[in-house]
Motif scaffolding. Structure first.
Motif, short mmCIF file in Angstrom:
data_model
loop_
_atom_site.label_atom_id
_atom_site.label_comp_id
_atom_site.label_asym_id
_atom_site.label_seq_id
_atom_site.Cartn_x
_atom_site.Cartn_y
_atom_site.Cartn_z
N PHE A 207 0.86 -1.18 0.00
CA PHE A 207 0.00 0.00 0.00
C PHE A 207 0.90 1.23 0.00
CE2 PHE A 207 -2.04 3.57 2.06
CZ PHE A 207 -3.23 3.65 1.36
N ARG A 208 0.68 2.13 -0.95
CA ARG A 208 1.50 3.34 -1.04
C ARG A 208 0.62 4.53 -1.45
NH1 ARG A 208 6.85 0.91 -4.17
NH2 ARG A 208 7.64 -0.28 -2.39
N GLU A 209 1.13 5.73 -1.17
CA GLU A 209 0.46 6.97 -1.56
C GLU A 209 1.42 7.79 -2.41
OE1 GLU A 209 -2.27 7.93 2.30
OE2 GLU A 209 -0.11 7.74 2.64
N GLN A 210 0.86 8.54 -3.38
CA GLN A 210 1.70 9.28 -4.32
C GLN A 210 1.35 10.77 -4.30
OE1 GLN A 210 -0.18 6.50 -5.61
NE2 GLN A 210 1.49 5.11 -5.09
N SER A 211 2.36 11.57 -4.63
CA SER A 211 2.21 13.03 -4.62
C SER A 211 1.84 13.60 -5.97
CB SER A 211 3.53 13.67 -4.16
OG SER A 211 4.57 13.36 -5.10
N TYR A 212 1.68 12.76 -6.98
CA TYR A 212 1.37 13.26 -8.32
C TYR A 212 0.27 12.42 -8.95
CZ TYR A 212 4.44 9.50 -10.06
OH TYR A 212 5.02 8.29 -10.33
N THR A 213 -0.35 12.98 -9.98
CA THR A 213 -1.48 12.33 -10.64
C THR A 213 -1.55 12.80 -12.08
OG1 THR A 213 -3.90 12.07 -10.59
CG2 THR A 213 -3.03 14.19 -9.88
N ASN A 214 -2.26 12.04 -12.91
CA ASN A 214 -2.53 12.54 -14.27
C ASN A 214 -3.91 13.16 -14.37
OD1 ASN A 214 -3.75 10.05 -13.88
ND2 ASN A 214 -3.57 9.43 -16.02
N ALA A 215 -4.59 13.32 -13.22
CA ALA A 215 -5.90 13.98 -13.19
C ALA A 215 -5.71 15.49 -13.05
CB ALA A 215 -6.73 13.45 -12.02
N PRO A 216 -6.27 16.28 -13.95
CA PRO A 216 -6.01 17.73 -13.96
C PRO A 216 -6.90 18.51 -12.99
CG PRO A 216 -7.39 17.15 -15.83
CD PRO A 216 -7.09 15.86 -15.12
N TRP A 217 -6.73 18.29 -11.68
CA TRP A 217 -7.49 19.08 -10.72
C TRP A 217 -7.13 20.55 -10.89
CZ3 TRP A 217 -10.96 15.88 -9.30
CH2 TRP A 217 -10.67 14.54 -9.04
N PRO A 218 -8.09 21.46 -10.82
CA PRO A 218 -7.82 22.87 -11.14
C PRO A 218 -6.84 23.55 -10.18
CG PRO A 218 -10.05 22.60 -10.27
CD PRO A 218 -9.52 21.23 -10.53
N TRP A 219 -6.64 22.98 -9.00
CA TRP A 219 -5.72 23.56 -8.03
C TRP A 219 -4.36 22.87 -8.01
CZ3 TRP A 219 -5.70 19.11 -5.29
CH2 TRP A 219 -6.90 18.39 -5.21
N THR A 220 -4.09 22.05 -9.04
CA THR A 220 -2.77 21.45 -9.17
C THR A 220 -1.99 22.14 -10.29
OG1 THR A 220 -3.69 19.75 -10.65
CG2 THR A 220 -3.50 19.19 -8.30
N VAL A 221 -0.71 21.82 -10.36
CA VAL A 221 0.18 22.44 -11.34
C VAL A 221 0.78 21.35 -12.22
CG1 VAL A 221 2.30 23.78 -11.65
CG2 VAL A 221 0.74 24.33 -9.77
N LEU A 222 0.72 21.55 -13.53
CA LEU A 222 1.25 20.58 -14.48
C LEU A 222 2.77 20.71 -14.55
CD1 LEU A 222 0.77 18.43 -16.69
CD2 LEU A 222 0.50 20.33 -18.32
N GLY A 223 3.47 19.58 -14.37
CA GLY A 223 4.92 19.58 -14.44
C GLY A 223 5.43 19.18 -15.81
N GLY A 224 6.72 19.30 -15.99
CA GLY A 224 7.33 18.97 -17.27
C GLY A 224 7.24 17.51 -17.62
N ASP A 225 6.97 16.66 -16.63
CA ASP A 225 6.85 15.22 -16.89
C ASP A 225 5.43 14.81 -17.26
OD1 ASP A 225 5.62 15.62 -14.45
OD2 ASP A 225 6.79 14.11 -13.36
N GLY A 226 4.51 15.80 -17.35
CA GLY A 226 3.14 15.52 -17.75
C GLY A 226 2.21 15.15 -16.61
N TYR A 227 2.69 15.24 -15.37
CA TYR A 227 1.86 14.91 -14.21
C TYR A 227 1.55 16.18 -13.40
CZ TYR A 227 2.95 10.08 -15.29
OH TYR A 227 3.07 8.87 -15.92
N TYR A 228 0.46 16.12 -12.64
CA TYR A 228 -0.01 17.25 -11.86
C TYR A 228 0.37 17.06 -10.40
CZ TYR A 228 -2.84 18.38 -15.96
OH TYR A 228 -3.26 18.70 -17.23
#
Length: 248
Positions: A207-228
């Motif tokens: 079981f693990r938790e992650q700090s990034y996602t491919n879901a474009p929540w409006p309060w997240t920031v898109l990084g150069g790797d394509g993840y938010y």
């Protein structure tokens, strides 16, 4: 609408894009030659991405249009895949008793389900002995702070269904117009997900938790790797979680 959207970018997928997130490859291990069933597979991009890593893939979804698109996409990419159109609770009958090495569920699936216990029993019935469930999902805290990414406004424990009436668009096609605009979704507590899986006879291995996602929540920031990710200076919380459980 989703098939034509920039978010799903099916042209890019046909050109060889891989939609599997880096941590998934590490956590699930080698898939080459293994039979993988993707439940609630939508357009099949994740399903077919697993084929590009060597899995023998199939998918199931309750939307006839999604299954039609997934089947066409597989043919366009030269990928041998089988898709079934069925409610996830009817999956065992739909696949006619087949059993799989891996049952996979990706981001945005569990929130539609009213009964996790029944879902977990379906998963167990689809796995061969020694087979694994690998699940990646939106972290429930994201649903709790959905409005602004900071303020807890929705229940994430003992949550009821929330009725959403979005007059225009979806997450993938925000400018689209639909006749039917009401959906019902709920947050499942992590304990509810894990307990349902354990009660179905599976053994939790990871079981693990992650700090990034491919879901474009409006309060997240898109990084150069394509993840938010959450913006700098904001208190950190997980955006997704993953687990692996094995049928003994």
């Amino acid at each position: 609408m989703h098939a034509e959207s920039e978010l799903y970018d099916l042209a890019g997928f046909r050109s060889g894009r891989d939609d599997i997130r880096p941590f998934e490859l590490e956590e699930i291990g080698a898939v080459r030659g293994k039979k993988l069933l993707h439940l609630q597979c939508h357009l099949g991009t994740d399903t077919l991405s697993w084929s590009r890593h060597g899995a023998l893939v199939s998918g199931l979804d309750f939307s006839p249009k999604a299954i039609e698109i997934a089947t066409t996409l597989a043919a366009d990419c030269g990928i041998d895949a089988e898709f079934w159109c069925a409610d996830v609770y009817d999956a065992v009958n739909a696949v006619e008793g087949r059993r799989f090495d891996i049952v996979y569920t990706g981001i945005g699936a569990l929130g539609w389900l009213p009964d996790l216990d029944a879902w977990a029993r379906v998963v167990a019935a689809l796995l061969r002995p020694g087979g694994v469930l690998y699940l990646v999902e939106i972290h429930p805290i994201v649903i709790g702070v959905l409005g602004d990414g900071r303020t807890l406004t929705n229940d994430i424990l003992d949550a009821k269904y929330i009725e959403w009436d979005e007059k225009e668009g979806t997450y993938a096609a925000p400018d689209a117009s639909f006749e039917h605009t009401t959906t019902f979704e709920r947050a499942h507590a992590l304990s509810d997900v894990i307990t349902a899986i354990l009660d179905a006879g599976l053994v939790l291995e990871l079981f693990r938790e992650q700090s990034y996602t491919n879901a474009p929540w409006p309060w997240t920031v898109l990084g150069g790797d394509g993840y938010y990710r959450l913006p700098d200076g904001q208190a950190r919380f997980p955006l997704t979680y993953s687990l692996r459980a094995r049928l003994r």
